[in-house]
Scaffold this active site. Structure first.
Site, PDB file in Angstrom:
ATOM      1  N   ASN A 104      96.739 -63.129  -3.441  1.00 43.30           N
ATOM      2  CA  ASN A 104      96.393 -64.529  -3.686  1.00 43.30           C
ATOM      3  C   ASN A 104      97.282 -65.507  -2.936  1.00 43.30           C
ATOM      4  OD1 ASN A 104      98.056 -63.182  -5.809  1.00 43.30           O
ATOM      5  ND2 ASN A 104      98.475 -65.292  -6.385  1.00 43.30           N
TER       6      ASN A 104
ATOM      7  N   GLN B  12      90.705 -62.220  -5.824  1.00 46.44           N
ATOM      8  CA  GLN B  12      90.659 -63.032  -4.596  1.00 46.44           C
ATOM      9  C   GLN B  12      89.696 -62.456  -3.559  1.00 46.44           C
ATOM     10  OE1 GLN B  12      92.131 -65.958  -3.885  1.00 46.44           O
ATOM     11  NE2 GLN B  12      93.270 -66.118  -5.794  1.00 46.44           N
TER      12      GLN B  12
ATOM     13  N   THR C 104      80.405 -63.522 -28.818  1.00 43.85           N
ATOM     14  CA  THR C 104      79.128 -63.986 -28.273  1.00 43.85           C
ATOM     15  C   THR C 104      79.254 -64.254 -26.772  1.00 43.85           C
ATOM     16  OG1 THR C 104      78.601 -64.953 -30.401  1.00 43.85           O
ATOM     17  CG2 THR C 104      77.326 -65.766 -28.516  1.00 43.85           C
TER      18      THR C 104
ATOM     19  N   GLY D  51      89.787 -63.292 -14.732  1.00 46.40           N
ATOM     20  CA  GLY D  51      90.653 -62.286 -14.127  1.00 46.40           C
ATOM     21  C   GLY D  51      91.799 -61.858 -15.025  1.00 46.40           C
ATOM     22  N   THR D  52      92.402 -62.808 -15.721  1.00 49.26           N
ATOM     23  CA  THR D  52      93.554 -62.485 -16.571  1.00 49.26           C
ATOM     24  C   THR D  52      93.139 -61.514 -17.678  1.00 49.26           C
ATOM     25  OG1 THR D  52      94.517 -64.635 -16.087  1.00 49.26           O
ATOM     26  CG2 THR D  52      95.359 -63.495 -18.036  1.00 49.26           C
TER      27      THR D  52
ATOM     28  N   SER E 281      86.823 -62.698 -11.147  1.00 48.67           N
ATOM     29  CA  SER E 281      86.813 -63.995 -11.822  1.00 48.67           C
ATOM     30  C   SER E 281      85.897 -64.959 -11.066  1.00 48.67           C
ATOM     31  CB  SER E 281      88.242 -64.533 -11.848  1.00 48.67           C
ATOM     32  OG  SER E 281      88.269 -65.783 -12.471  1.00 48.67           O
ATOM     33  N   ALA E 282      84.948 -65.569 -11.785  1.00 47.41           N
ATOM     34  CA  ALA E 282      83.905 -66.354 -11.115  1.00 47.41           C
ATOM     35  C   ALA E 282      84.410 -67.603 -10.392  1.00 47.41           C
ATOM     36  CB  ALA E 282      82.841 -66.759 -12.143  1.00 47.41           C
ATOM     37  N   HIS E 283      85.456 -68.256 -10.940  1.00 45.32           N
ATOM     38  CA  HIS E 283      85.835 -69.547 -10.343  1.00 45.32           C
ATOM     39  C   HIS E 283      86.487 -69.401  -8.972  1.00 45.32           C
ATOM     40  CE1 HIS E 283      90.310 -69.936 -11.269  1.00 45.32           C
ATOM     41  NE2 HIS E 283      89.999 -68.902 -12.011  1.00 45.32           N
TER      42      HIS E 283
ATOM     43  N   CYS F 224     100.905 -70.326 -10.577  1.00 48.44           N
ATOM     44  CA  CYS F 224     102.031 -70.141 -11.519  1.00 48.44           C
ATOM     45  C   CYS F 224     103.339 -70.531 -10.859  1.00 48.44           C
ATOM     46  CB  CYS F 224     102.158 -68.693 -11.961  1.00 48.44           C
ATOM     47  SG  CYS F 224     100.622 -67.902 -12.177  1.00 48.44           S
TER      48      CYS F 224
HETATM   49  N1  PLP Z   1      94.477 -62.111 -10.175  1.00 45.80           N
HETATM   50  C1  PLP Z   1      94.606 -62.806  -9.031  1.00 45.80           C
HETATM   51  C2  PLP Z   1      94.871 -62.073  -7.755  1.00 45.80           C
HETATM   52  C3  PLP Z   1      94.480 -64.197  -9.041  1.00 45.80           C
HETATM   53  O1  PLP Z   1      94.609 -64.885  -7.897  1.00 45.80           O
HETATM   54  C4  PLP Z   1      94.233 -64.854 -10.279  1.00 45.80           C
HETATM   55  C5  PLP Z   1      94.148 -66.328 -10.333  1.00 45.80           C
HETATM   56  O2  PLP Z   1      94.724 -67.026  -9.531  1.00 45.80           O
HETATM   57  C6  PLP Z   1      94.087 -64.080 -11.437  1.00 45.80           C
HETATM   58  C7  PLP Z   1      94.217 -62.711 -11.349  1.00 45.80           C
HETATM   59  C8  PLP Z   1      93.776 -64.718 -12.758  1.00 45.80           C
HETATM   60  O3  PLP Z   1      92.417 -65.058 -12.815  1.00 45.80           O
HETATM   61  P1  PLP Z   1      91.840 -66.107 -13.899  1.00 45.80           P
HETATM   62  O4  PLP Z   1      92.245 -67.463 -13.433  1.00 45.80           O
HETATM   63  O5  PLP Z   1      90.372 -65.917 -13.864  1.00 45.80           O
HETATM   64  O6  PLP Z   1      92.407 -65.722 -15.209  1.00 45.80           O
END
Ligand code: PLP
Length: 377
Positions: free
Chosen positions: A153, A181, A238, A70-71, A201-203, A326
């Site tokens: 989130n 989310q 890759t 996601g970041t 973001s997969a996790h 964070c």
């Molecule tokens: N955006 C939101 C709304 C999130 O909740 C998060 C992670 O908590 C992210 C972005 C960042 O995602 P990643 O952990 O895959 O970098």
């Protein structure tokens, strides 16, 4: 005993996703870009995963670009948005994740914030106000990106993405959503919702960590970084084939069971809140009362320390959070709690419980009962 109820921070890897990843780690580990036949299976897996993911959000496969999460997707959308002008404008909500807010701070855009109401909802009229003001000063909003998260989130509030995207388009702006989310938990259709770009973001949906994607609707971005020609020349490096395969399996599985999971997670939420209310606990439920992510409970407890409660619960083997990951480190009232104006005597007592499909009804009651004992001391 361990109870994990911090699924907004990360989720457990789905067992089918794990099994699907294994062959690409141990047997078919070839680099998918190589021309020899050993690469064929990896290449095929990459293509299939892209198609599966595209199908889950109603997109074309060639518009899905794999990233590290996601970041990275958010950084790409904000920093590489490529209008033909020197200055570009990014309008975001005040309650975005730091992966959006800090990216805006560190890019050369002019960043503007749309306020939210007491539920954390972006009101369409507030977005219109900002776009009107901007149009008066710069004439056209073609160099403007509106980025509003699909679901928050911390407090779980779900935004009216289609309406906000249509407003952005009416002013000639481009619309991006951080759906990290939301994906896999509520249904997302990029076409019907008029989304131009979307981060995932997969996790957060039982896939592996360190993998995600950015949906890019229409040649809106410059390439993220330079190197090889992977990802249609847009994101060099890759490809992480095992993780991409795991992500596609996890997403498909979650998307097909959204209704079933929602009903179950709502039941856990009700049980938890009922147990707290029955004990006359003094708390505010933050976020929208109905338009919220299933399983998200964000509460502020009067005269308590959220951080203190989190540590006490940890001693009992219960994992919850004070907000976003964070802010758990920064240990202060989060920007989201500030933006929705939670009264000061409650704000510091904020905790977030996010249930996942692995949680049981017994666990929901157990967390509430343990919390009640703690706040009574
Ligand atoms: N955006 C939101 C709304 C999130 O909740 C998060 C992670 O908590 C992210 C972005 C960042 O995602 P990643 O952990 O895959 O970098």
């Amino acid at each position: 005993m361990k109870i994990y109820a911090d699924n907004a921070a990360t989720t457990k890897l789905d067992i089918d996703a794990f099994e699907a990843m294994k062959p690409y780690l141990l047997e078919d580990y070839a680099n998918p870009s190589q021309p020899y036949s050993f690469s064929r299976k990896a290449k095929r897996a990459l293509k299939d995963a892209r198609e599966t993911i595209a199908e889950c959000i109603h997109a074309e496969p060639e518009k899905i670009f794999f990233t590290s999460g996601g970041t990275e997707s958010n950084n790409w959308a904000i920093k590489c948005f490529s209008p033909q002008k020197d200055i570009h404008y990014v309008i975001t909500s005040a309650v975005e994740h730091h992966a959006i807010l800090n990216t805006c701070k560190n890019s050369n855009c002019v960043h503007m914030l749309v306020p939210v109401d007491k539920y954390g909802t972006v009101k369409p009229e507030e977005l219109i106000k900002i776009l009107d003001r901007l149009r008066k000063s710069i004439i056209s909003c073609e160099s403007t990106l509106v980025s509003i998260m699909a679901a928050n989130n911390e407090i779980g509030t779900i935004q009216s993405i289609k309406e906000l995207a249509e407003i952005a388009h009416a002013y000639g702006a481009i619309f991006h959503t951080d759906a990290v989310q939301a994906i896999g938990h509520i249904s997302i259709d990029v076409k019907a919702m008029r989304i131009d770009m979307l981060s995932a973001s997969a996790h957060k949906f039982n896939g592996p960590k360190g993998i995600g994607f950015l949906y890019i609707g229409n040649e809106l971005l410059q390439s993220f970084h330079n190197g090889g020609s992977q990802e249609f020349g847009m994101r060099a490096g890759t490809e992480n084939v095992p993780a991409i395969v795991g992500m596609s399996v996890a997403l498909k599985k979650n998307v097909t069971k959204i209704e079933q999971h929602t009903a179950y997670l709502n039941r856990l939420t009700e049980l938890f809140l009922y147990t707290l209310r029955k004990a006359n606990a003094d708390f505010i439920l933050n976020g929208h009362p109905k338009d919220r992510l299933p399983g998200n409970i964000n509460i502020s407890m009067k005269g308590k320390s959220g951080e203190g409660l989190m540590h006490l619960l940890d001693l009992k083997g219960i994992c919850i959070s004070t907000g976003s990951a964070c802010d758990s480190v920064n240990q202060q009232v989060s920007h989201v709690i500030k933006a929705i104006n939670v009264p000061v005597d409650y704000a510091e007592g904020t905790i977030r419980i996010t249930f996942g499909k692995e949680n049981t009804e017994q666990e929901a009651i157990e967390i509430a009962d343990t919390l009640i004992k703690m706040i009574r001391v």
